[in-house]
Design an enzyme around this catalytic site. Structure first.
Site, PDB file in Angstrom:
ATOM      1  N   ASN A 182      18.881 -20.718 -25.255  1.00 60.04           N
ATOM      2  CA  ASN A 182      18.422 -20.103 -26.277  1.00 60.04           C
ATOM      3  C   ASN A 182      18.254 -18.917 -26.386  1.00 60.04           C
ATOM      4  O   ASN A 182      18.073 -18.241 -27.461  1.00 60.04           O
ATOM      5  CB  ASN A 182      17.117 -20.921 -26.822  1.00 60.04           C
ATOM      6  CG  ASN A 182      16.228 -20.281 -27.752  1.00 60.04           C
ATOM      7  OD1 ASN A 182      16.686 -20.537 -28.966  1.00 60.04           O
ATOM      8  ND2 ASN A 182      15.187 -19.823 -27.539  1.00 60.04           N
TER       9      ASN A 182
ATOM     10  N   TYR B  10      26.128  -8.780 -32.805  1.00 62.24           N
ATOM     11  CA  TYR B  10      25.404 -10.129 -32.870  1.00 62.24           C
ATOM     12  C   TYR B  10      26.313 -11.186 -33.684  1.00 62.24           C
ATOM     13  O   TYR B  10      26.422 -12.076 -32.848  1.00 62.24           O
ATOM     14  CB  TYR B  10      24.313  -9.774 -33.562  1.00 62.24           C
ATOM     15  CG  TYR B  10      22.970 -11.196 -33.569  1.00 62.24           C
ATOM     16  CD1 TYR B  10      22.195 -11.540 -32.527  1.00 62.24           C
ATOM     17  CD2 TYR B  10      23.113 -11.994 -34.700  1.00 62.24           C
ATOM     18  CE1 TYR B  10      21.603 -12.396 -32.428  1.00 62.24           C
ATOM     19  CE2 TYR B  10      22.281 -13.271 -34.681  1.00 62.24           C
ATOM     20  CZ  TYR B  10      21.545 -13.213 -33.547  1.00 62.24           C
ATOM     21  OH  TYR B  10      20.739 -14.444 -33.773  1.00 62.24           O
TER      22      TYR B  10
ATOM     23  N   LYS C 174      27.607 -14.594 -31.439  1.00 68.44           N
ATOM     24  CA  LYS C 174      27.517 -15.828 -31.817  1.00 68.44           C
ATOM     25  C   LYS C 174      28.814 -16.712 -32.247  1.00 68.44           C
ATOM     26  O   LYS C 174      28.748 -17.667 -31.932  1.00 68.44           O
ATOM     27  CB  LYS C 174      26.220 -15.558 -33.102  1.00 68.44           C
ATOM     28  CG  LYS C 174      24.976 -15.176 -32.713  1.00 68.44           C
ATOM     29  CD  LYS C 174      24.433 -16.080 -31.785  1.00 68.44           C
ATOM     30  CE  LYS C 174      22.792 -15.540 -31.374  1.00 68.44           C
ATOM     31  NZ  LYS C 174      22.312 -16.433 -30.475  1.00 68.44           N
TER      32      LYS C 174
ATOM     33  N   THR D  60       9.429 -17.518 -36.828  1.00 68.91           N
ATOM     34  CA  THR D  60       9.211 -17.161 -35.468  1.00 68.91           C
ATOM     35  C   THR D  60       8.254 -15.646 -35.373  1.00 68.91           C
ATOM     36  O   THR D  60       8.578 -14.976 -36.210  1.00 68.91           O
ATOM     37  CB  THR D  60      10.261 -17.230 -34.377  1.00 68.91           C
ATOM     38  OG1 THR D  60      11.270 -16.036 -34.967  1.00 68.91           O
ATOM     39  CG2 THR D  60      11.267 -18.419 -34.385  1.00 68.91           C
TER      40      THR D  60
END
Length: 253
Positions: free
Chosen positions: A91, A157, A161, A192
């Site tokens: 994660n 990013y 991913k 978050t």
């Protein structure tokens, strides 16, 4: 709460905040021994002690997921301490640069891929032998919804991913016949600490991000954790090689 993860030993990276923390709490509640991996030793030790104070089983192992020796030590320590590894939630990751492709330098590109993709490669590389030696289990990788769609100013990013989705599928094919399942989560916006400290920290930013999700809001970490716990359990025994959206409809557009 059932104990469908009872006796399982599960490694979780990026485990001290956000989705990682929520997944750790959920699987510990469902009976798993959780091995928490993150850089911050003080926060990690405190979180492990918190889980144990509630009757759960937890160990914190300081880990830098961008360093292969550190990830190898994490898996080795888990086996030495508990005798097995049954699952892992890879994660750790995050956005470290925002810029158009033409404005990126090589160092920024490589740092983003190291944090978000190479770290997952290290995890799978060292988790697979340990899980196979334990008789099989499950690996879950956090690919985010940007593992299947694009977004401007986030090229490294997005590339990382997308790479996680491909890596997940390859590893799933390699291990399907051996009782080891490998899946990817496509998470949308999640409330978050990292989300709150980004553009989502402003009311306008929160409304903009929520509006990208057809359900009109972002997820709570506990919603992601509930699905992750299922995928790490034997109840998901027929699910492997999948990139599963938990994104409020984001990727249906």
């Amino acid at each position: 709460m059932s104990s469908r993860l009872d006796s399982k030993v599960i490694i979780i990276t990026g485990a001290t905040s956000g989705m990682g923390k929520a997944v750790a709490e959920r699987v510990a509640t469902e009976g798993a021994t959780v091995v928490l991996a993150a850089r911050g030793a003080d926060v990690g030790e405190h979180f492990a002690a918190e889980i144990r104070s509630r009757g759960g089983k937890a160990l914190f192992v300081p880990t830098d997921v961008t360093v292969e020796d550190s990830v190898a030590a994490l898996v080795r320590t888990t086996v030495e301490r508990f005798g097995r590894v049954d699952g892992a939630f890879n994660n750790a990751g995050g956005i470290t640069v925002m810029a158009p492709v033409q404005d990126l330098d090589e160092a920024a590109w490589r740092a983003e891929l190291d944090l978000n993709l190479t770290s997952v490669f290290y995890g799978i590389k060292h988790e697979v032998p340990a899980i196979l030696a334990s008789g099989g289990g499950a690996i879950l990788n956090n690919a985010s919804n940007l593992g299947v769609v694009g977004m401007a100013a986030l090229a490294p990013y997005v590339a990382a991913k997308h790479g996680i989705v491909g890596l997940t599928r390859a590893a799933a094919l390699e291990n399907a016949a051996h009782g080891l399942r490998v899946n990817a989560l496509l998470t949308g916006g999640v409330d978050t600490p990292a989300y709150r400290s980004s553009t989502g920290a402003t009311q306008q930013g929160r409304e903009m991000i929520a509006g990208l999700h057809p359900v009109g809001r972002v997820a709570q970490p506990e919603e992601i954790a509930a699905f992750a716990a299922f995928l790490l359990s034997d109840e998901a025994s027929f699910v492997t090689g999948a990139a599963l959206a938990v994104d409020g409809g984001f990727t249906t557009r």
